[in-house]
Design a protein around this motif. Structure first.
Motif, PDB file in Angstrom:
ATOM      1  N   ASN A  87      14.175  -5.006   4.393  1.00 48.12           N
ATOM      2  CA  ASN A  87      13.399  -5.743   3.387  1.00 48.12           C
ATOM      3  C   ASN A  87      11.949  -6.020   3.770  1.00 48.12           C
ATOM      4  N   SER A  88      11.472  -5.475   4.880  1.00 52.68           N
ATOM      5  CA  SER A  88      10.057  -5.621   5.210  1.00 52.68           C
ATOM      6  C   SER A  88       9.251  -4.711   4.292  1.00 52.68           C
ATOM      7  N   ARG A  89       8.038  -5.163   3.966  1.00 47.65           N
ATOM      8  CA  ARG A  89       7.156  -4.385   3.088  1.00 47.65           C
ATOM      9  C   ARG A  89       5.839  -4.115   3.818  1.00 47.65           C
ATOM     10  N   VAL A  90       5.458  -2.845   3.824  1.00 53.88           N
ATOM     11  CA  VAL A  90       4.230  -2.426   4.498  1.00 53.88           C
ATOM     12  C   VAL A  90       3.360  -1.645   3.518  1.00 53.88           C
ATOM     13  N   LEU A  91       2.069  -1.920   3.576  1.00 54.02           N
ATOM     14  CA  LEU A  91       1.089  -1.178   2.780  1.00 54.02           C
ATOM     15  C   LEU A  91       0.329  -0.255   3.720  1.00 54.02           C
TER      16      LEU A  91
ATOM     17  N   ASN B 234      10.237  -0.839   3.406  1.00 58.25           N
ATOM     18  CA  ASN B 234       9.711  -0.402   2.115  1.00 58.25           C
ATOM     19  C   ASN B 234       8.203  -0.234   2.256  1.00 58.25           C
ATOM     20  N   ALA B 235       7.686   0.908   1.827  1.00 57.82           N
ATOM     21  CA  ALA B 235       6.259   1.170   1.988  1.00 57.82           C
ATOM     22  C   ALA B 235       5.610   1.568   0.671  1.00 57.82           C
ATOM     23  N   ASP B 236       4.423   1.027   0.452  1.00 56.72           N
ATOM     24  CA  ASP B 236       3.542   1.478  -0.619  1.00 56.72           C
ATOM     25  C   ASP B 236       2.347   2.105   0.084  1.00 56.72           C
ATOM     26  N   TYR B 237       1.654   2.979  -0.610  1.00 60.30           N
ATOM     27  CA  TYR B 237       0.485   3.582   0.020  1.00 60.30           C
ATOM     28  C   TYR B 237      -0.575   3.935  -1.011  1.00 60.30           C
ATOM     29  N   THR B 238      -1.779   4.060  -0.512  1.00 62.38           N
ATOM     30  CA  THR B 238      -2.895   4.530  -1.318  1.00 62.38           C
ATOM     31  C   THR B 238      -3.883   5.234  -0.397  1.00 62.38           C
ATOM     32  N   GLU B 239      -4.663   6.132  -0.982  1.00 55.60           N
ATOM     33  CA  GLU B 239      -5.660   6.872  -0.221  1.00 55.60           C
ATOM     34  C   GLU B 239      -7.045   6.236  -0.319  1.00 55.60           C
ATOM     35  N   TYR B 240      -7.149   5.137  -1.075  1.00 51.50           N
ATOM     36  CA  TYR B 240      -8.454   4.516  -1.301  1.00 51.50           C
ATOM     37  C   TYR B 240      -8.434   3.033  -0.946  1.00 51.50           C
ATOM     38  N   ALA B 241      -9.451   2.601  -0.227  1.00 48.45           N
ATOM     39  CA  ALA B 241      -9.535   1.210   0.215  1.00 48.45           C
ATOM     40  C   ALA B 241      -9.551   0.240  -0.970  1.00 48.45           C
ATOM     41  N   LYS B 242     -10.305   0.560  -2.014  1.00 47.68           N
ATOM     42  CA  LYS B 242     -10.384  -0.337  -3.180  1.00 47.68           C
ATOM     43  C   LYS B 242      -9.005  -0.532  -3.813  1.00 47.68           C
ATOM     44  N   ASP B 243      -8.234   0.547  -3.908  1.00 42.86           N
ATOM     45  CA  ASP B 243      -6.876   0.439  -4.447  1.00 42.86           C
ATOM     46  C   ASP B 243      -5.980  -0.366  -3.505  1.00 42.86           C
ATOM     47  N   GLY B 244      -6.221  -0.232  -2.214  1.00 40.28           N
ATOM     48  CA  GLY B 244      -5.456  -0.998  -1.227  1.00 40.28           C
ATOM     49  C   GLY B 244      -5.698  -2.490  -1.356  1.00 40.28           C
ATOM     50  N   ILE B 245      -6.939  -2.871  -1.593  1.00 36.08           N
ATOM     51  CA  ILE B 245      -7.275  -4.282  -1.797  1.00 36.08           C
ATOM     52  C   ILE B 245      -6.553  -4.808  -3.031  1.00 36.08           C
ATOM     53  N   LYS B 246      -6.554  -4.011  -4.085  1.00 31.65           N
ATOM     54  CA  LYS B 246      -5.885  -4.398  -5.329  1.00 31.65           C
ATOM     55  C   LYS B 246      -4.376  -4.571  -5.094  1.00 31.65           C
TER      56      LYS B 246
ATOM     57  N   TYR C 144       2.971  -8.300   1.136  1.00 33.21           N
ATOM     58  CA  TYR C 144       3.295  -7.373   2.216  1.00 33.21           C
ATOM     59  C   TYR C 144       3.440  -8.131   3.524  1.00 33.21           C
ATOM     60  N   ASP C 145       4.255  -7.585   4.411  1.00 32.03           N
ATOM     61  CA  ASP C 145       4.427  -8.169   5.738  1.00 32.03           C
ATOM     62  C   ASP C 145       3.421  -7.593   6.725  1.00 32.03           C
ATOM     63  N   LEU C 146       2.873  -6.418   6.393  1.00 27.26           N
ATOM     64  CA  LEU C 146       1.949  -5.736   7.295  1.00 27.26           C
ATOM     65  C   LEU C 146       1.130  -4.729   6.490  1.00 27.26           C
ATOM     66  N   ILE C 147      -0.131  -4.552   6.902  1.00 30.13           N
ATOM     67  CA  ILE C 147      -0.987  -3.532   6.306  1.00 30.13           C
ATOM     68  C   ILE C 147      -1.461  -2.617   7.429  1.00 30.13           C
ATOM     69  N   LEU C 148      -1.244  -1.314   7.255  1.00 35.06           N
ATOM     70  CA  LEU C 148      -1.738  -0.308   8.196  1.00 35.06           C
ATOM     71  C   LEU C 148      -2.926   0.372   7.524  1.00 35.06           C
ATOM     72  N   MET C 149      -4.118   0.232   8.114  1.00 35.84           N
ATOM     73  CA  MET C 149      -5.329   0.694   7.436  1.00 35.84           C
ATOM     74  C   MET C 149      -6.184   1.603   8.312  1.00 35.84           C
ATOM     75  N   ASP C 150      -6.463   2.785   7.767  1.00 37.33           N
ATOM     76  CA  ASP C 150      -7.390   3.705   8.405  1.00 37.33           C
ATOM     77  C   ASP C 150      -8.782   3.075   8.379  1.00 37.33           C
TER      78      ASP C 150
END
Length: 150
Positions: free
Chosen positions: A27-31, A53-65, A72-78
């Motif tokens: 049940n952890s959620r990661v972006l 459970n993971a959601d993802y996006t290729e764009y920082a602006k979409d990630g902020i949204k 989320y429990d954690l955000i992994l960001m390039d």
């Protein structure tokens, strides 16, 4: 670590299976925010393996949204992305009051880049390419607290 010995179909070769393979962050959620789809796929497969459970996006602006719309429990960001880099995105996420830990992902190993990540609200720094084991260390550090309710 507890190690179990398993035999292959022929019963001759032995394979080691560590306890880490049995860890679940149920049940952890990661972006995942990364502009390279290959990186997203590799990270997502590892997360799914551990029940995340993971959601993802290729764009920082979409990630902020996404970070502002879902919990989320954690955000992994390039760090290096077009249009808006990870430093600016992390800063904006923190500015809107989101307390989710953000882990920087980058091939840049310079102290300046790491310092800049921390100055912009990131809690940790994972250098690319990283192994499954290094990602697991980060997951344990930040998600086991969320799973255990601490």
């Amino acid at each position: 670590k507890k190690i179990e010995q398993l035999q292959d179909i022929n019963g001759s070769n032995q394979v080691n299976k560590t306890q880490d393979e049995e860890i679940s962050f149920h049940n952890s959620r990661v972006l995942i925010i990364d502009d390279q789809l290959v990186n997203i796929i590799v990270i997502e497969k590892t997360l799914i393996h551990y029940g995340i459970n993971a959601d993802y996006t290729e764009y920082a602006k979409d990630g902020i949204k996404l970070a502002s719309e879902k919990s989320y429990d954690l955000i992994l960001m390039d760090i290096h992305m077009p249009e808006m880099d990870g430093f600016e995105a992390a800063s904006k996420i923190k500015e809107i009051g989101i307390e989710t830990p953000i882990i920087a992902l980058s091939a840049d190993v310079t102290p300046n880049s790491q310092r800049k990540a921390f100055e912009n609200g990131m809690q940790d720094y994972l250098t690319k390419p990283f192994s499954r084991e290094k990602l697991l260390v980060v997951l344990k550090k930040y998600l086991l607290q969320a799973v255990n309710g601490n």
